[in-house]
Write an enzyme that holds these catalytic residues in place. Structure first.
Site, PDB file in Angstrom:
ATOM      1  N   ASP A 220     -32.062  38.881  34.371  1.00 48.34           N
ATOM      2  CA  ASP A 220     -30.849  38.678  34.940  1.00 48.34           C
ATOM      3  C   ASP A 220     -31.026  39.312  36.208  1.00 48.34           C
ATOM      4  O   ASP A 220     -30.264  39.063  37.439  1.00 48.34           O
ATOM      5  CB  ASP A 220     -29.361  38.911  34.224  1.00 48.34           C
ATOM      6  CG  ASP A 220     -28.647  37.939  33.970  1.00 48.34           C
ATOM      7  OD1 ASP A 220     -28.974  36.790  34.233  1.00 48.34           O
ATOM      8  OD2 ASP A 220     -27.548  38.103  33.226  1.00 48.34           O
TER       9      ASP A 220
ATOM     10  N   LYS B 234     -27.490  27.521  29.049  1.00 49.06           N
ATOM     11  CA  LYS B 234     -28.815  28.418  29.259  1.00 49.06           C
ATOM     12  C   LYS B 234     -29.698  28.105  28.236  1.00 49.06           C
ATOM     13  O   LYS B 234     -31.184  27.948  28.464  1.00 49.06           O
ATOM     14  CB  LYS B 234     -28.635  29.993  29.463  1.00 49.06           C
ATOM     15  CG  LYS B 234     -27.943  30.213  30.492  1.00 49.06           C
ATOM     16  CD  LYS B 234     -27.270  31.444  30.740  1.00 49.06           C
ATOM     17  CE  LYS B 234     -26.600  31.747  31.931  1.00 49.06           C
ATOM     18  NZ  LYS B 234     -25.868  33.291  32.045  1.00 49.06           N
TER      19      LYS B 234
ATOM     20  N   GLN C  60     -24.670  38.321  28.353  1.00 51.16           N
ATOM     21  CA  GLN C  60     -23.678  37.564  29.079  1.00 51.16           C
ATOM     22  C   GLN C  60     -22.334  38.654  29.492  1.00 51.16           C
ATOM     23  O   GLN C  60     -21.971  39.139  28.441  1.00 51.16           O
ATOM     24  CB  GLN C  60     -23.290  36.393  28.267  1.00 51.16           C
ATOM     25  CG  GLN C  60     -22.375  35.351  28.748  1.00 51.16           C
ATOM     26  CD  GLN C  60     -22.928  34.835  30.077  1.00 51.16           C
ATOM     27  OE1 GLN C  60     -23.853  34.361  29.940  1.00 51.16           O
ATOM     28  NE2 GLN C  60     -22.169  34.588  31.017  1.00 51.16           N
TER      29      GLN C  60
END
Ligand code: NAP
Length: 294
Positions: free
Chosen positions: A121, A54, A98
């Site tokens: 997200d 990412k 994460q």
């Protein structure tokens, strides 16, 4: 019949190029670039590799990227303090924690803390809530589900009026992808481990999304001829012919399904590549929201 391949590499590359161009335009306008902060707690190898890819994608798109690492022994208060700091930092536009977090940490409390304007997200309950409510617009759409829809749209596959079957009902894939298909006017059926006659249900679908986590679970004879098949699964199975001793397969038996479907995503090279691309799009969107740029 052999299905047309929906090439995740080509589509993700196009999305990444668009995010890079928009980032460059925003830099010219404001002197700043959209910046993503990734929080990595613990040393899970898969999580480390996701966060690295990412960060690399941000840099390749000319965007900013920060990775903040905490040890697996970090306390709930330490992780939450970090999220609060990032919420307050004007140089950070998007925050990604994460998942999964190490055992003992309360994931939900951490995700609930992320500022709505930085929730790239899209997992904040407010964003998910707005996604599933009629007539509401979430600030951010979760990246993998949005990537599935982007692949359908960019391949010219009609969604409105289609019968769509989503196999899997997780918070991160199944439920949001079903909501997105519903919002795009498909007639959606969500299947799970207690669904009766699953092959028959899948056989009715013009669009099948498989997000199960079981290698090659969906068989070719479950697929309606000509259907579009989006395979979200990423499973590693043993393969003695490979140097590594293993290979990646999806949740769909590709060799069988490709003979029946109209369109199909491969694994690897399909949905997996879209997740990072959509994250860039969301980070650009976060920057624009925070700078009042339409
Ligand atoms: P998950 O949380 O484990 O959910 C799996 C879902 O599949 C559950 O809803 C489960 O039903 C259902 N299921 C399990 N066995 C089934 C069966 N025999 N028949 C019908 N349904 C069944 O998994 P996930 O996080 O959604 O991930 C799914 C897959 O997508 C995994 O392979 C994962 O690696 C992959 N993935 C890929 C990306 C990406 O491409 N970037 C991102 C996320 C996930 P119940 O609800 O009844 O238990």
């Amino acid at each position: 019949m052999t299905a047309q391949l929906i090439d995740g590499k080509v589509i993700a590359e196009a999305v990444r190029r668009e995010a890079a161009a928009e980032s460059a335009r925003l830099k010219t306008l404001t002197g700043q670039v959209p910046t993503l902060a990734a929080v990595l707690v613990g040393d899970d190898p898969a999580s480390q590799s996701y966060v690295t890819s990412k960060g690399r994608a941000c840099e390749e798109a000319g965007m900013g990227s920060r990775t903040i690492r905490l040890p697996a022994s970090a306390t709930q208060a330490e992780v939450e303090d970090l999220v609060r700091q990032l919420n307050a930092d004007p140089a950070v536009n998007g925050i990604l924690v994460q998942l999964p977090l190490p055992k003992g940490l309360n994931e939900q409390s951490v995700l609930n803390l992320i500022s709505l304007e930085k929730d790239v997200d899209g997992f904040h309950p407010m964003n998910i809530g707005q996604l599933v409510m009629k007539g509401r617009t979430p600030q951010f759409i979760p990246c993998t589900p949005n990537g599935c829809i982007e692949m359908l749209k960019r391949s010219g596959i009609p969604i409105a009026g289609a019968d769509a079957v989503v196999v899997g009902r997780s918070n991160i894939v199944g439920i949001p992808v079903a909501a997105l298909l519903n919002n795009a006017d498909a007639t959606v059926t969500i299947c799970h481990s207690k669904t009766k006659n699953l092959p028959d249900v899948v056989r009715r679908a013009d669009i099948v999304v498989a997000a199960i986590g079981r290698p090659e679970f969906v068989r070719g004879d479950w697929i309606k001829p000509g259907a579009a098949v989006i395979d979200v699964g990423i499973n590693r199975i043993p393969d003695a012919t490979k140097k590594s001793g293993s290979r990646l397969v999806g949740d769909v038996n590709f060799a069988e399904a490709v003979e029946v479907a109209g369109y199909i995503t491969p694994v690897p090279g399909g949905v997996g590549l879209m997740t990072v691309a959509m994250l860039l799009t969301n980070t650009v969107r976060a920057f624009k929201l925070q700078h009042g740029i339409v």
